[in-house]
Design an enzyme around this catalytic site. Structure first.
Site, PDB file in Angstrom:
ATOM      1  N   GLU A  91      20.081  60.390 -50.063  1.00 22.89           N
ATOM      2  CA  GLU A  91      20.359  58.949 -50.380  1.00 22.89           C
ATOM      3  C   GLU A  91      20.226  58.074 -49.016  1.00 22.89           C
ATOM      4  OE1 GLU A  91      23.595  59.751 -53.598  1.00 22.89           O
ATOM      5  OE2 GLU A  91      24.104  58.376 -52.015  1.00 22.89           O
ATOM      6  N   CYS A 104      20.999  52.130 -44.295  1.00 22.00           N
ATOM      7  CA  CYS A 104      21.771  53.294 -44.048  1.00 22.00           C
ATOM      8  C   CYS A 104      21.035  54.598 -44.248  1.00 22.00           C
ATOM      9  CB  CYS A 104      22.941  53.071 -45.019  1.00 22.00           C
ATOM     10  SG  CYS A 104      24.277  54.366 -44.765  1.00 22.00           S
ATOM     11  N   CYS A 111      27.141  67.586 -46.558  1.00 25.60           N
ATOM     12  CA  CYS A 111      27.891  67.422 -45.276  1.00 25.60           C
ATOM     13  C   CYS A 111      29.066  68.390 -45.461  1.00 25.60           C
ATOM     14  CB  CYS A 111      28.462  66.163 -45.503  1.00 25.60           C
ATOM     15  SG  CYS A 111      29.325  65.813 -43.506  1.00 25.60           S
ATOM     16  N   CYS A 115      35.347  65.578 -46.176  1.00 27.19           N
ATOM     17  CA  CYS A 115      36.555  64.307 -45.896  1.00 27.19           C
ATOM     18  C   CYS A 115      36.934  64.287 -47.451  1.00 27.19           C
ATOM     19  CB  CYS A 115      35.980  62.967 -45.402  1.00 27.19           C
ATOM     20  SG  CYS A 115      35.237  63.420 -43.762  1.00 27.19           S
ATOM     21  N   CYS A 118      35.270  61.456 -49.922  1.00 22.16           N
ATOM     22  CA  CYS A 118      34.075  61.251 -49.777  1.00 22.16           C
ATOM     23  C   CYS A 118      32.878  61.909 -51.018  1.00 22.16           C
ATOM     24  CB  CYS A 118      33.421  61.407 -48.452  1.00 22.16           C
ATOM     25  SG  CYS A 118      31.750  61.480 -48.555  1.00 22.16           S
ATOM     26  N   CYS A 335      28.761  56.787 -50.142  1.00 25.31           N
ATOM     27  CA  CYS A 335      27.904  57.808 -49.820  1.00 25.31           C
ATOM     28  C   CYS A 335      28.001  58.982 -50.710  1.00 25.31           C
ATOM     29  CB  CYS A 335      28.136  57.952 -48.262  1.00 25.31           C
ATOM     30  SG  CYS A 335      28.469  59.770 -47.999  1.00 25.31           S
TER      31      CYS A 335
HETATM   32  S1  SF4 Z   1      32.753  60.566 -44.700  1.00 19.89           S
HETATM   33 FE1  SF4 Z   1      31.443  62.207 -45.942  1.00 19.89          FE
HETATM   34  S2  SF4 Z   1      29.357  62.373 -45.207  1.00 19.89           S
HETATM   35 FE2  SF4 Z   1      31.049  61.277 -43.704  1.00 19.89          FE
HETATM   36  S3  SF4 Z   1      31.728  63.016 -42.353  1.00 19.89           S
HETATM   37 FE3  SF4 Z   1      33.105  62.846 -44.354  1.00 19.89          FE
HETATM   38  S4  SF4 Z   1      32.271  64.247 -45.715  1.00 19.89           S
HETATM   39 FE4  SF4 Z   1      30.770  63.978 -44.256  1.00 19.89          FE
END
Ligand code: SF4
Length: 344
Positions: A91, A104, A111, A115, A118, A335
């Site tokens: 994206e 962005c 990833c 987190c 996210c 995101c």
């Molecule tokens: S916020 Fe999402 S994209 Fe950013 S480092 Fe954490 S898991 Fe990865």
């Protein structure tokens, strides 16, 4: 076959001179075609002879990601789901601000950081993006704005899918390529790299002076960070802060902390006091972002009054803090949401 977008200027030069046995000045011509004019077809490179165009087509290609899906928010934010050559999806988001757009950019497919707030983190890690794929997003974004008569692109934030500092080599190659006046011509002052914070990589980024970091902090203590960002918290907060206190800054430059407010988790005034203790107001500032509730994730949006009280408390401690608008909330601009939605 080489994707020419994956080559730095010096690499393109050695491809032109050493591999294709062409005069050095051809490098500038090709560079301008691919980065300034966004050309993808060697046949359009009319200031080069037929033979050279045929040779280029035999040995190389220019790949732009294709737009799989575009969503435009009421506030003008545009979210593009892009398809790469191997059908992987990433994206990129175009955000309007004062007659200009910021873009962005993603640096990885998925990833590994997981987190807990996210969407991208829930998708897992697939692979790194190449330099050409990172900057290909800029070419596609710039073209989208031009095709739709929208304001020009001005700033870049490496804040999309992925952890940029875990793809450091391609990130630095992209950052080196951006300011070329014969190319994209986006100066380093207009790029910001968002990271959960890895001291060794941050030190390398600092040495290059190519971009400033924005640190995804989201918790003011090691314990809370371990809870909401368990993988990022493997770097102890003390070590991260030590590194940030040493990060080289020019006059008036500051490191940004991104702080996502999650209701009842990290949004109390006690958390604001703890955060203020970490921040050196002369070198750092804080962006506050109110979390948008997302299906499948265990968090709630904070109350508006709480967000404002949090901001006020930071100012009271002398810390510069701003509440960032959560752009494109109606089109799932957080995101990884669009990709997650597509995969369902
Ligand atoms: S916020 Fe999402 S994209 Fe950013 S480092 Fe954490 S898991 Fe990865």
């Amino acid at each position: 076959m080489i994707n020419l977008l994956d080559l730095t200027y010096d690499e393109l030069q050695s491809f032109v001179v050493d591999d294709l046995k062409q005069a050095r000045f051809r490098t500038d011509q090709i560079w301008q075609w691919i980065w300034q004019k966004g050309c993808t077809d060697f046949e359009q490179m009319t200031n080069m002879g037929k033979e050279l165009r045929a040779l280029l087509a035999e040995r190389a290609f220019i790949f732009h990601p294709s737009i799989d899906r575009a969503q435009v928010s009421r506030d003008g934010t545009v979210k593009l789901l892009l398809r790469l050559h191997d059908d992987k999806l990433v994206e990129t988001v175009l955000i309007p601000f004062n007659d200009r757009y910021s873009q962005c950019l993603s640096t990885q497919v998925g990833c590994a950081m997981a987190c807990t707030f996210c969407n991208t983190g829930q998708l897992g890690f697939e692979r790194n993006l190449t330099m050409g794929e990172i900057l290909g997003q800029v070419l596609v974004g710039r073209q989208y704005l031009a095709d739709n008569d929208l304001d020009p692109l001005r700033n870049l934030v490496f804040m999309g899918m992925g952890e940029p500092l875990l793809n450091l080599d391609n990130l630095l190659r992209a950052l080196e390529t951006l300011p070329s006046t014969k190319g994209l011509n986006i100066s380093w002052r207009r790029s910001m790299v968002s990271t959960v914070g890895f001291p060794e990589q941050l030190r390398k980024l600092g040495e290059t002076e190519l971009a400033l970091p924005a640190i995804s902090l989201h918790a003011p203590t090691q314990e809370l960070r371990e809870q909401i960002m368990p993988k990022a918290a493997r770097v102890h907060l003390d070590d991260l802060m030590r590194c940030l206190n040493e990060f080289p800054l020019r006059p008036r430059e500051r490191i940004t902390f991104e702080y996502l407010l999650l209701k009842g988790v990290n949004d109390s005034l006690k958390h604001a006091d703890q955060l203020a203790k970490l921040v050196d107001p002369k070198r750092m500032k804080v962006n506050l972002i109110a979390y948008n509730a997302t299906e499948g994730l265990p968090y709630e949006a904070p109350d508006r009054e709480q967000v404002e009280a949090f901001e006020k408390r930071l100012w009271k401690h002398g810390v510069t803090a701003f509440i960032r608008r959560s752009m494109g909330a109606d089109i799932m601009a957080a995101c990884g949401q669009l990709k997650a939605d597509q995969q369902k």
